[in-house]
Scaffold this motif. Structure first.
Motif, PDB file in Angstrom:
ATOM      1  N   THR A 112       0.862  -1.175   0.000  1.00 26.17           N
ATOM      2  CA  THR A 112       0.000   0.000   0.000  1.00 26.17           C
ATOM      3  C   THR A 112       0.903   1.231   0.000  1.00 26.17           C
ATOM      4  O   THR A 112       1.703   1.423   0.909  1.00 26.17           O
ATOM      5  N   VAL A 113       0.775   2.045  -1.046  1.00 25.13           N
ATOM      6  CA  VAL A 113       1.671   3.178  -1.245  1.00 25.13           C
ATOM      7  C   VAL A 113       0.920   4.476  -0.967  1.00 25.13           C
ATOM      8  O   VAL A 113      -0.171   4.694  -1.486  1.00 25.13           O
ATOM      9  N   GLU A 114       1.516   5.321  -0.149  1.00 24.92           N
ATOM     10  CA  GLU A 114       0.930   6.613   0.188  1.00 24.92           C
ATOM     11  C   GLU A 114       1.820   7.740  -0.331  1.00 24.92           C
ATOM     12  O   GLU A 114       3.043   7.589  -0.394  1.00 24.92           O
ATOM     13  N   GLU A 115       1.206   8.857  -0.697  1.00 23.46           N
ATOM     14  CA  GLU A 115       1.958  10.048  -1.074  1.00 23.46           C
ATOM     15  C   GLU A 115       2.220  10.901   0.163  1.00 23.46           C
ATOM     16  O   GLU A 115       1.361  11.037   1.029  1.00 23.46           O
ATOM     17  N   LYS A 116       3.427  11.489   0.218  1.00 25.24           N
ATOM     18  CA  LYS A 116       3.753  12.407   1.299  1.00 25.24           C
ATOM     19  C   LYS A 116       3.631  13.852   0.825  1.00 25.24           C
ATOM     20  O   LYS A 116       2.713  14.561   1.193  1.00 25.24           O
ATOM     21  N   GLY A 129       3.872  14.803  -2.600  1.00 29.18           N
ATOM     22  CA  GLY A 129       3.735  14.850  -4.046  1.00 29.18           C
ATOM     23  C   GLY A 129       3.673  13.458  -4.629  1.00 29.18           C
ATOM     24  O   GLY A 129       3.890  12.457  -3.943  1.00 29.18           O
ATOM     25  N   LYS A 130       3.388  13.410  -5.932  1.00 30.54           N
ATOM     26  CA  LYS A 130       3.181  12.132  -6.596  1.00 30.54           C
ATOM     27  C   LYS A 130       4.429  11.254  -6.594  1.00 30.54           C
ATOM     28  O   LYS A 130       4.324  10.025  -6.645  1.00 30.54           O
ATOM     29  N   THR A 131       5.598  11.864  -6.548  1.00 25.08           N
ATOM     30  CA  THR A 131       6.835  11.091  -6.585  1.00 25.08           C
ATOM     31  C   THR A 131       7.486  10.934  -5.215  1.00 25.08           C
ATOM     32  O   THR A 131       8.567  10.352  -5.112  1.00 25.08           O
ATOM     33  N   ASP A 132       6.859  11.473  -4.192  1.00 23.84           N
ATOM     34  CA  ASP A 132       7.370  11.366  -2.822  1.00 23.84           C
ATOM     35  C   ASP A 132       6.453  10.405  -2.071  1.00 23.84           C
ATOM     36  O   ASP A 132       5.414  10.801  -1.542  1.00 23.84           O
ATOM     37  N   VAL A 133       6.836   9.136  -2.056  1.00 25.77           N
ATOM     38  CA  VAL A 133       5.933   8.106  -1.553  1.00 25.77           C
ATOM     39  C   VAL A 133       6.518   7.415  -0.326  1.00 25.77           C
ATOM     40  O   VAL A 133       7.719   7.483  -0.058  1.00 25.77           O
ATOM     41  N   VAL A 134       5.628   6.729   0.392  1.00 28.33           N
ATOM     42  CA  VAL A 134       6.027   6.001   1.586  1.00 28.33           C
ATOM     43  C   VAL A 134       5.142   4.769   1.725  1.00 28.33           C
ATOM     44  O   VAL A 134       4.003   4.762   1.244  1.00 28.33           O
ATOM     45  N   THR A 135       5.662   3.738   2.347  1.00 31.41           N
ATOM     46  CA  THR A 135       4.891   2.538   2.644  1.00 31.41           C
ATOM     47  C   THR A 135       5.005   2.230   4.135  1.00 31.41           C
ATOM     48  O   THR A 135       5.856   2.791   4.837  1.00 31.41           O
ATOM     49  N   GLN A 136       4.173   1.327   4.586  1.00 25.51           N
ATOM     50  CA  GLN A 136       4.267   0.902   5.983  1.00 25.51           C
ATOM     51  C   GLN A 136       5.602   0.226   6.246  1.00 25.51           C
ATOM     52  O   GLN A 136       6.129   0.267   7.377  1.00 25.51           O
ATOM     53  N   VAL A 137       6.193  -0.367   5.221  1.00 25.48           N
ATOM     54  CA  VAL A 137       7.492  -1.017   5.390  1.00 25.48           C
ATOM     55  C   VAL A 137       8.560   0.008   5.750  1.00 25.48           C
ATOM     56  O   VAL A 137       9.446  -0.267   6.570  1.00 25.48           O
ATOM     57  N   ASP A 138       8.501   1.202   5.134  1.00 22.82           N
ATOM     58  CA  ASP A 138       9.437   2.273   5.515  1.00 22.82           C
ATOM     59  C   ASP A 138       9.347   2.541   7.012  1.00 22.82           C
ATOM     60  O   ASP A 138      10.373   2.647   7.703  1.00 22.82           O
ATOM     61  N   ALA A 196      24.506  11.694  17.824  1.00 22.83           N
ATOM     62  CA  ALA A 196      23.189  11.513  17.222  1.00 22.83           C
ATOM     63  C   ALA A 196      23.293  10.459  16.133  1.00 22.83           C
ATOM     64  O   ALA A 196      24.397  10.067  15.714  1.00 22.83           O
ATOM     65  N   TRP A 197      22.141   9.999  15.677  1.00 25.93           N
ATOM     66  CA  TRP A 197      22.056   8.996  14.609  1.00 25.93           C
ATOM     67  C   TRP A 197      21.178   9.533  13.498  1.00 25.93           C
ATOM     68  O   TRP A 197      20.206  10.249  13.750  1.00 25.93           O
ATOM     69  N   ILE A 198      21.531   9.183  12.258  1.00 25.96           N
ATOM     70  CA  ILE A 198      20.784   9.628  11.087  1.00 25.96           C
ATOM     71  C   ILE A 198      20.349   8.387  10.311  1.00 25.96           C
ATOM     72  O   ILE A 198      21.186   7.566   9.922  1.00 25.96           O
ATOM     73  N   VAL A 199      19.036   8.262  10.081  1.00 24.77           N
ATOM     74  CA  VAL A 199      18.475   7.008   9.565  1.00 24.77           C
ATOM     75  C   VAL A 199      17.617   7.265   8.331  1.00 24.77           C
ATOM     76  O   VAL A 199      16.751   8.139   8.338  1.00 24.77           O
ATOM     77  N   ASP A 200      17.856   6.505   7.283  1.00 27.28           N
ATOM     78  CA  ASP A 200      16.918   6.411   6.165  1.00 27.28           C
ATOM     79  C   ASP A 200      16.533   4.942   6.045  1.00 27.28           C
ATOM     80  O   ASP A 200      17.347   4.119   5.624  1.00 27.28           O
ATOM     81  N   PRO A 201      15.313   4.573   6.441  1.00 21.91           N
ATOM     82  CA  PRO A 201      14.950   3.155   6.486  1.00 21.91           C
ATOM     83  C   PRO A 201      14.922   2.490   5.123  1.00 21.91           C
ATOM     84  O   PRO A 201      15.317   1.329   4.980  1.00 21.91           O
ATOM     85  N   ILE A 202      14.425   3.209   4.107  1.00 26.71           N
ATOM     86  CA  ILE A 202      14.513   2.731   2.724  1.00 26.71           C
ATOM     87  C   ILE A 202      14.854   3.931   1.851  1.00 26.71           C
ATOM     88  O   ILE A 202      13.991   4.755   1.543  1.00 26.71           O
ATOM     89  N   ASP A 203      16.111   4.047   1.495  1.00 20.63           N
ATOM     90  CA  ASP A 203      16.497   5.061   0.527  1.00 20.63           C
ATOM     91  C   ASP A 203      16.262   4.469  -0.858  1.00 20.63           C
ATOM     92  O   ASP A 203      16.760   3.391  -1.172  1.00 20.63           O
ATOM     93  N   GLY A 204      15.484   5.186  -1.676  1.00 17.29           N
ATOM     94  CA  GLY A 204      15.069   4.629  -2.956  1.00 17.29           C
ATOM     95  C   GLY A 204      13.705   3.972  -2.874  1.00 17.29           C
ATOM     96  O   GLY A 204      13.484   2.919  -3.479  1.00 17.29           O
ATOM     97  N   THR A 205      12.781   4.598  -2.132  1.00 13.97           N
ATOM     98  CA  THR A 205      11.458   3.982  -1.954  1.00 13.97           C
ATOM     99  C   THR A 205      10.725   3.798  -3.278  1.00 13.97           C
ATOM    100  O   THR A 205      10.034   2.792  -3.474  1.00 13.97           O
ATOM    101  N   ASN A 206      10.855   4.739  -4.213  1.00 14.71           N
ATOM    102  CA  ASN A 206      10.220   4.560  -5.515  1.00 14.71           C
ATOM    103  C   ASN A 206      10.735   3.305  -6.210  1.00 14.71           C
ATOM    104  O   ASN A 206       9.965   2.547  -6.816  1.00 14.71           O
ATOM    105  N   ASN A 207      12.035   3.077  -6.147  1.00 21.36           N
ATOM    106  CA  ASN A 207      12.598   1.838  -6.705  1.00 21.36           C
ATOM    107  C   ASN A 207      12.028   0.621  -5.993  1.00 21.36           C
ATOM    108  O   ASN A 207      11.662  -0.377  -6.622  1.00 21.36           O
ATOM    109  N   TYR A 208      11.977   0.714  -4.677  1.00 22.65           N
ATOM    110  CA  TYR A 208      11.463  -0.395  -3.861  1.00 22.65           C
ATOM    111  C   TYR A 208      10.030  -0.746  -4.260  1.00 22.65           C
ATOM    112  O   TYR A 208       9.688  -1.919  -4.466  1.00 22.65           O
ATOM    113  N   VAL A 209       9.201   0.274  -4.397  1.00 18.76           N
ATOM    114  CA  VAL A 209       7.802   0.053  -4.774  1.00 18.76           C
ATOM    115  C   VAL A 209       7.699  -0.558  -6.166  1.00 18.76           C
ATOM    116  O   VAL A 209       6.844  -1.418  -6.429  1.00 18.76           O
ATOM    117  N   ASP A 210       8.584  -0.143  -7.076  1.00 16.11           N
ATOM    118  CA  ASP A 210       8.551  -0.642  -8.451  1.00 16.11           C
ATOM    119  C   ASP A 210       9.182  -2.022  -8.613  1.00 16.11           C
ATOM    120  O   ASP A 210       9.146  -2.597  -9.704  1.00 16.11           O
TER     121      ASP A 210
END
Length: 267
Positions: free
Chosen positions: A34-38, A40-49, A86-100
């Motif tokens: 299930t893909v949600e927009e944050k 804009g159309k190309t800025d997406v997120v999933t529950q997996v993120d 401090a810590w800096i985290v990107d859980p899925i960098d490349g979410t559009n790729n991941y979704v595709d």
């Protein structure tokens, strides 16, 4: 500001946390999402993120419960503290790729002290590649990384990185033009941390943008490049840091040409 001294403990936790987050992402890769927009159309997120970020943060806090965490998703901090760890985290960098269903994605974790990296990891589970920075250098799957020794722009391969939104397509076009007119070839992968890691490994000679990038998209990969012998600056040619405008990362041999290309983007 100069680089902070490496921290072996935090570097090890960065690798472990990135691996745990990447495992969460891998479990749902190429499944129905299930893909949600944050924003804009190309800025997406999933529950997996979100689940991957939660897993990463839990892993970090097992070892460093009091350290603040900067992360892309949900309620994590969005700015890197100027002082302290401090810590800096990107859980899925490349979410559009991941979704595709494209393999170019991964989990990035960087540990910083006073805003400077002391350890980092980028785990790409679908590529079976783990990039890491520790006290002893930069590695991919335990093989030492080294930037390309290319000094001829006409045989160099460069990637314009990050996303120029629909109201900035003139800049996107200018970035592309600057690359194809100055360098041998161009690539674009839709995953900034992977593009930075590819500069560190010698697969690309450089990557650049005129934009101010998010820390979770950059800090781990920038440290990989520096540890592998490369150079990363802002548009002024000064040492890049997490709050810089523009990012110009290279093997050092083509840096002046790449910096000139990046400066062309805004005319």
């Amino acid at each position: 500001m100069t680089e902070a001294r490496p921290d072996p403990d935090r570097a090890a936790v960065a690798v472990r946390a990135a691996g745990e987050g990447a495992a969460v992402a891998a479990d749902s890769f190429r499944t129905e999402l299930t893909v949600e927009e944050k924003n804009g159309k190309t800025d997406v997120v999933t529950q997996v993120d979100r689940d991957a970020q939660e897993t990463v943060i839990e892993t970090i806090r097992e070892a460093f419960p009091d350290d603040p965490v900067v992360g892309e998703e949900e309620d994590a901090l969005k700015a890197v503290p100027e002082t302290g760890p401090a810590w800096i985290v990107d859980p899925i960098d490349g979410t559009n790729n991941y979704v595709d269903g494209t393999r170019a994605f991964g989990t990035a974790v960087a540990a910083v002290v006073d805003g400077e990296p002391v350890g980092a990891a980028f785990d790409c589970p679908a590529l079976s590649d783990v990039y890491r920075v520790g006290p002893e250098g930069a590695f991919r799957n335990d093989d030492p990384l080294s930037v390309s020794d290319c000094t001829d722009p006409e045989v160099a391969t460069v990637c314009p990185t990050f996303w120029w939104d629909f109201d900035q397509r003139d800049q996107y076009a200018a970035a592309t033009r600057a690359v194809v007119e100055r360098f041998g070839d161009m690539r674009r992968f839709g995953c900034a941390q992977l593009e930075l890691a590819m500069v560190a490994s010698g697969a690309l000679e450089g990557t650049m943008t005129n934009l101010r990038a998010n820390s979770w998209d950059t800090v781990a990969g920038v440290q990989l490049i520096r540890e592998a012998g490369g150079v990363v600056t802002d548009l002024e040619g000064d040492r890049w840091r997490h709050d810089s405008t523009g990012l110009v990362a290279s093997n050092s041999g083509i840096h002046d040409e790449l910096l000139a290309a990046a400066r062309e983007i805004e005319g």
